[in-house]
Enzyme design. Structure first.
Site, PDB file in Angstrom:
ATOM      1  N   CYS A 116       0.855  -1.182   0.000  1.00 46.05           N
ATOM      2  CA  CYS A 116       0.000   0.000   0.000  1.00 46.05           C
ATOM      3  C   CYS A 116       0.893   1.234   0.000  1.00 46.05           C
ATOM      4  CB  CYS A 116      -0.957  -0.007   1.187  1.00 46.05           C
ATOM      5  SG  CYS A 116      -0.336   0.760   2.677  1.00 46.05           S
ATOM      6  N   GLU A 117       0.486   2.209  -0.796  1.00 47.32           N
ATOM      7  CA  GLU A 117       1.350   3.382  -0.946  1.00 47.32           C
ATOM      8  C   GLU A 117       1.255   4.332   0.240  1.00 47.32           C
ATOM      9  OE1 GLU A 117       0.113   5.025  -4.657  1.00 47.32           O
ATOM     10  OE2 GLU A 117      -1.382   6.332  -3.756  1.00 47.32           O
ATOM     11  N   HIS A 118       0.288   4.109   1.118  1.00 48.93           N
ATOM     12  CA  HIS A 118       0.156   4.998   2.277  1.00 48.93           C
ATOM     13  C   HIS A 118       1.072   4.605   3.424  1.00 48.93           C
ATOM     14  CE1 HIS A 118      -4.033   5.394   0.403  1.00 48.93           C
ATOM     15  NE2 HIS A 118      -3.287   6.409   0.017  1.00 48.93           N
ATOM     16  N   HIS A 119       1.358   3.319   3.544  1.00 48.69           N
ATOM     17  CA  HIS A 119       2.168   2.855   4.679  1.00 48.69           C
ATOM     18  C   HIS A 119       3.338   1.971   4.265  1.00 48.69           C
ATOM     19  CE1 HIS A 119      -2.028   3.477   6.090  1.00 48.69           C
ATOM     20  NE2 HIS A 119      -1.411   4.087   7.082  1.00 48.69           N
ATOM     21  N   HIS A 185      -5.381  -6.028   4.014  1.00 47.88           N
ATOM     22  CA  HIS A 185      -4.378  -4.961   4.130  1.00 47.88           C
ATOM     23  C   HIS A 185      -3.747  -5.010   5.517  1.00 47.88           C
ATOM     24  CE1 HIS A 185      -5.514  -2.489   0.496  1.00 47.88           C
ATOM     25  NE2 HIS A 185      -6.441  -3.433   0.522  1.00 47.88           N
ATOM     26  N   CYS A 187      -1.867  -2.875   6.853  1.00 51.87           N
ATOM     27  CA  CYS A 187      -1.913  -1.574   7.545  1.00 51.87           C
ATOM     28  C   CYS A 187      -3.214  -1.449   8.322  1.00 51.87           C
ATOM     29  CB  CYS A 187      -1.726  -0.416   6.567  1.00 51.87           C
ATOM     30  SG  CYS A 187      -2.970  -0.319   5.276  1.00 51.87           S
TER      31      CYS A 187
HETATM   32 ZN   LIG Z   1      -1.984   1.349   4.054  1.00 52.39          ZN
END
Ligand SMILES: [Zn+2]
Length: 230
Positions: A116-119, A185, A187
């Site tokens: 995931c590009e957020h975490h 996910h 995250c």
């Molecule tokens: Zn994430």
């Protein structure tokens, strides 16, 4: 071999371990092997950044267990994002066949791992891909490689689902494409935002799959579920 010298988009030469993954996605060879390859083209910036993270979270980057972690992470991130370097034309090269067949083609349960590009934490699960050909079909082994090309990048699940569908639509010009992705996910699971084990489902439908309730229903029936809105 000329492919070996192909470079990343920014002109840097790809390290052997990344080159091997890119080759594996682009070609039919499944056993190129990643053991014993070296990380060439290293400028040490990822290593330095990982060391900074370790220090900032209160760790000692010089202790035994962590000493080689920056190097390992550099190598790992390069491998997990090798999809950026895949040449789509090489991937589908010589695997598009002219046929009269116009029934739905479904490839289910394609396993994938992405970040995931957020975490930069993994999300992983299965992709299900279907299309209705209009004169052209793609060799079946290529569909998991398309998933792999988009999974080995920094992603959000919704965009990955859309990219897979649009790629097939552009390259094959079929009557329609449907893609469903189911993933867990880390995250969300590890950080307790959702219940652990929660699976997120995304779908992207194009052409006939968007226009025709019947086609969409047929696709979802193949997946053993009812179509949303049907
Ligand atoms: Zn994430």
């Amino acid at each position: 071999m000329s492919e070996r010298t192909r470079t990343a988009g920014d002109g840097r030469e790809l390290p052997d371990n990344v080159r091997a993954i890119v080759d594996e996605i682009e070609t039919e060879i499944g056993d190129l092997g990643l053991v014993g390859t070296t990380s060439s083209g290293t400028n040490g910036r990822i290593e330095a950044a990982v060391r900074d993270i370790l220090v900032e979270i209160g760790e000692d980057p010089e202790r035994e267990g962590l000493r080689r972690t920056p190097e390992r992470m550099h190598r790992m991130y390069a491998e997990l994002t090798a999809g950026y370097h895949v040449d789509p034309q090489r991937l589908i090269n010589e695997a598009v066949f002219e046929v009269e067949y116009s029934e739905m083609v479904v490839v289910k349960d394609i396993p994938f791992y992405s970040l995931c590009e957020h975490h930069l934490l993994p999300f992983f699960g299965s992709a299900h891909v279907a299309y209705v050909p209009k004169g052209r079909v793609l060799g079946l082994s290529k569909i998991p490689r398309i998933v792999e090309m988009y999974a080995r990048r920094l992603q959000v699940q919704e965009r990955m689902t859309q990219q897979i569908a649009e790629f097939l639509m552009d390259r094959l010009e079929p009557s329609g494409v449907g893609v469903v992705v189911e993933a867990t996910h880390l995250c969300a699971a590890m950080r307790g935002v959702r219940k652990p084990g929660t699976v997120m489902t995304t779908a992207h439908v194009l052409g006939l799959f968007r226009r025709s309730d019947k086609t969409r229903a047929e696709f979802f029936a193949h997946l053993g579920r009812s179509a949303p809105g049907a």
